[in-house]
Design an enzyme around this catalytic site. Structure first.
Site, short mmCIF file in Angstrom:
data_model
loop_
_atom_site.label_atom_id
_atom_site.label_comp_id
_atom_site.label_asym_id
_atom_site.label_seq_id
_atom_site.Cartn_x
_atom_site.Cartn_y
_atom_site.Cartn_z
N CYS A 250 74.01 1.55 -16.56
CA CYS A 250 73.63 1.80 -15.05
C CYS A 250 72.76 2.92 -15.04
O CYS A 250 71.91 2.74 -13.94
CB CYS A 250 75.02 2.32 -14.33
SG CYS A 250 76.53 1.16 -14.85
N CYS B 281 75.32 -6.96 -11.24
CA CYS B 281 74.35 -5.57 -11.87
C CYS B 281 74.52 -6.06 -13.26
O CYS B 281 73.43 -6.01 -13.97
CB CYS B 281 74.86 -4.27 -11.42
SG CYS B 281 73.93 -3.32 -10.51
N HIS C 130 69.65 3.86 -12.13
CA HIS C 130 70.25 4.55 -10.99
C HIS C 130 70.40 6.22 -11.31
O HIS C 130 71.49 6.64 -10.65
CB HIS C 130 71.47 4.01 -10.59
CG HIS C 130 71.52 2.43 -10.04
ND1 HIS C 130 70.86 2.26 -8.94
CD2 HIS C 130 72.05 1.32 -10.63
CE1 HIS C 130 70.83 0.85 -9.05
NE2 HIS C 130 71.64 0.53 -9.87
N ARG D 192 79.10 -6.75 -6.78
CA ARG D 192 78.00 -5.92 -7.14
C ARG D 192 78.32 -5.57 -8.63
O ARG D 192 77.20 -5.55 -9.25
CB ARG D 192 78.19 -4.55 -6.19
CG ARG D 192 76.85 -3.56 -6.45
CD ARG D 192 75.55 -4.21 -6.19
NE ARG D 192 75.02 -4.91 -7.33
CZ ARG D 192 73.89 -5.29 -7.31
NH1 ARG D 192 72.94 -5.36 -6.42
NH2 ARG D 192 73.19 -6.16 -8.41
#
Lengths: 281, 244
Positions: A191, A242, A195, A238
Site C-alpha cells: 500500500c 487496490c 500512499h 476499496r
C-alpha cells in the site's frame, strides 16, 4: 461548485464547530472544510466535476433506500435493525461509523461496518450467509450497500475516532500497519508504494498519502459513489480493488486481514471529519 | 518465477506455523513440535490464538496465511497460487520498510547483490527493438491482476506499466512516482554502458536502487527480452516520441 461553495463556505465553517460536538455535517461541507484546511490540496480538488456534483450525489438515493431497509422488519425473525449495536449502544447510529472498526464484547472480535452489519442481520433478523441480503456484498442495489450508506452517512462531519482501548483494537491496527508496508506479489507493491507521498500521481490520478490525514480522510471515506463504476462502494470494496491492481489474490470479505487494514487506515485519519457519502472517480 | 526455492517456501511456511502455534492459547508442546500436523488441521479447525500475544509482524503473517485472509488457492497467470504471490522473497522482505525506516547497509548490499545476480542478458547482447511496440507496452497496465477479475493473457500480453509511474513521451499522461523519462535517449545518448544500465534497471532496478518502488519486470518474468528491447527502443530511438 465554486460559485455555490464560495457562498456556502462561511456556513460550512460555522457548522464545523458544531460538528465536532457530534451533530454532523453534510459531506460536501466537510469536504469544503478540508479543501480550505489544506489550501486546496491537489488530491482533494482533482475532480472539479465531482466537487460540483457532491450535493446531488447519486449515493443519497442509496442512503434513503438504506434508511427504509434499516427500519423495516425483515428476515426470518421479522425484525428491523433498529436494535443493532454499532458500538455506541443499540440503535445509536450518530457517530457510530466514525468509531469503527472497534472491539465488540458479544463476538470477542474487532469488526468493521460491513462485518458488524452482517452480524446484526444474522442475529437480529435471522438471515444466513446464503441469503441474498447477506451474500450480495457489492453494488448500489445490494442491501448491504444501501444499509452501509445509510449508517455511514450518520457520521458525516464527525471526526474519525476508532477506539484503541481494547488490546485487540491495538493489535489489529498494528498488524494492519505491517500489512500496509508489506511488499509482495508480481510487482513488489505494498500500500505504501502509492500512499506515502503527498501529491504524487498514478497516470493522471492524484494519490492520497497516509501521512496526510487531512487528505487521507477523503480516501477512506466510504461508502462513496464511484462515477467510473456508477455504483456506491464500501471500504471492503476499496481494499479488494487496490489489491487487485497490486496483483494480490482475492482478500476475503470481512476477514481479519481486511479489518486489520481498515483499522490502520482509519486510525491514520483520526481527528479528521468523515465525508460520507462521498463522490469519487 | 520469484526465485523462491520450494525448500525456502516450506521453511517459511513452517516458521509461520510455529509462530502461530506458540501463540495458540491451547497449543501444547506436542502441537508446536509438529507443524505439519497443524498445517493439515488448520483449515478445518483454526487454532484459537490470542492476537494480543503476537507481535504485529507475526499477527500480520498469521492473518494472511493461517487465518486465510486471502484466497490462497487462487490460480495465477504464471501457474502458481495466491499463496505464492503473498510469500515474500528476500528482496521483498528486506524492502518492506515501515514509516521512517531505512534499509540497513547490510540489507542494501544483499538486495543489490541478489538483484545483480538475477539479471539474464539476451543472446547476442542488448539491442533495441521496435519503438512503436515499446510505446504500447510502456502504456499498457494490463497483466497479472488476479483477484475478482483476472487478466486473461491469452487475449492480450502483459504490459510494462511504465506510464503508471513515469512521464515518457508527452502525448500521453504519465504518473510521477518515478522520475520523468522524457527525452531519455536524447539526453543520455545510446552508449553501450547506457544501454546496459537501462536494461538492468528495467530487468531488476534493485541492482542500482536498493528497495526502489519499481517492479522487477525482467526478473519476475513480466517482460521478456524482446519486450524489453521494444521498450528500450521507445526510450532510445531518435524517432521515438520520447525523444521528440
Amino acid at each position: 461548485m465554486l460559485k455555490k461553495n464560495l457562498l456556502a463556505l462561511p456556513v460550512a465553517l460555522a457548522v464545523a464547530g458544531v460538528a465536532y460536538a457530534g451533530s454532523g455535517m453534510l459531506p460536501e461541507d466537510a469536504l469544503e472544510m478540508q479543501i480550505k484546511k489544506t489550501n486546496s490540496s491537489s488530491y482533494l480538488t482533482q475532480s472539479p466535476q465531482n466537487l460540483m456534483m457532491m450535493p446531488d450525489n447519486p449515493a443519497w438515493e442509496v442512503v434513503e433506500a438504506g434508511e427504509a431497509l434499516f427500519k423495516q422488519p425483515r428476515g426470518p425473525k421479522n425484525a428491523s435493525l433498529e436494535k443493532c449495536d454499532f458500538g455506541k449502544g443499540p440503535g445509536v447510529l450518530e457517530g457510530a461509523h466514525a468509531e469503527l472498526p472497534r472491539y465488540f464484547a458479544d463476538t470477542g472480535k474487532v469488526m468493521d461496518l460491513d462485518t458488524r452489519l452482517v452480524h446484526c442481520m444474522k442475529t437480529l433478523q435471522g438471515f444466513t450467509n446464503d441469503d441474498p441480503a447477506i451474500k450480495q456484498k457489492h453494488g448500489s442495489k445490494t442491501d448491504i450497500m444501501k444499509l452501509q450508506a445509510y449508517i455511514g452517512s450518520k457520521s458525516s462531519g464527525m471526526p474519525w475516532n476508532p477506539p484503541m482501548n481494547h488490546p485487540l483494537e491495538k493489535a489489529m491496527r498494528d498488524a494492519g500497519e505491517v500489512m500496509f508496508y508489506r511488499r509482495s506479489a508480481t510487482m513488489d507493491f505494498s500500500c505504501a508504494t502509492c500512499h506515502t507521498q503527498t501529491g504524487k500521481r498514478i497516470r493522471a490520478s492524484v494519490l492520497p498519502s497516509v501521512y496526510d490525514a487531512a487528505d487521507w480522510t477523503k480516501a477512506i471515506s466510504w461508502p462513496a459513489h464511484r462515477t467510473s463504476h456508477e455504483q456506491v462502494r464500501s471500504s471492503q470494496h476499496r481494499v479488494l480493488e487496490c489489491l487487485w491492481q497490486m496483483r494480490y489474490p482475492d482478500i476475503k470479505n470481512g476477514s481479519d486481514a481486511s479489518i486489520a487494514m481498515i483499522s490502520f487506515w482509519t486510525d491514520a485519519a483520526r481527528g479528521e471529519p468523515v465525508i460520507v457519502p462521498d463522490l469519487k472517480r | 518465477m520469484f526465485n523462491k526455492t520450494p525448500i525456502a517456501a516450506v521453511a517459511a511456511a513452517s516458521l509461520l506455523l510455529i509462530a502461530g502455534g506458540c501463540s495458540a492459547t491451547n497449543a501444547g508442546k506436542t502441537e508446536a513440535a509438529k507443524p505439519m500436523a497443524m498445517a493439515a488441521a488448520a483449515p478445518a479447525a483454526p487454532a484459537k490464538v490470542d492476537y494480543t500475544k503476537m507481535s504485529a509482524k507475526d499477527l500480520a503473517e498469521y492473518l494472511i496465511f493461517e487465518a486465510e485472509g486471502y484466497d490462497l488457492k487462487q490460480a495465477t497467470q504464471e501457474g502458481t497460487s495466491g499463496r505464492d504471490r503473498l510469500v515474500q522473497d528476500e528482496i521483498q522482505k528486506a524492502c518492506s520498510l515501515m514509516k521512517g525506516q531505512e534499509v540497513s547497509d547490510k540489507d542494501r548490499e544483499k538486495v543489490m547483490a541478489l538483484a545483480a545476480a538475477s539479471i539474464k542478458y539476451p543472446e547476442g547482447g542488448i539491442k533495441l527493438g521496435d519503438w512503436k511496440k515499446g510505446r504500447e507496452l510502456a502504456w499498457s497496465g494490463f497483466g497479472y491482476r488476479t483477484a475478482h477479475n483476472p487478466d486473461d493473457h491469452s487475449k492480450r500480453e502483459a504490459g510494462g506499466n511504465c506510464y503508471n509511474c513515469h512521464q515518457l513521451a508527452t502525448d500521453r499522461t504519465g504518473g510521477d512516482i518515478g522520475p520523468s523519462l522524457t527525452g531519455y535517449g536524447k539526453n543520455r545518448g545510446a552508449s553501450e554502458d547506457m544501454l546496459k544500465y537501462t536494461y538492468d534497471v528495467i530487468y531488476n532496478p534493485h541492482t542500482y536502487f536498493a528497495c526502489t518502488n519499481m517492479p522487477r519486470m525482467g526478473a519476475v518474468g513480466v517482460l521478456n527480452h524482446k519486450q524489453i528491447a521494444d521498450i528500450m527502443a521507445y526510450l532510445f530511438d531518435p524517432a521515438s516520441p520520447v525523444n521528440k
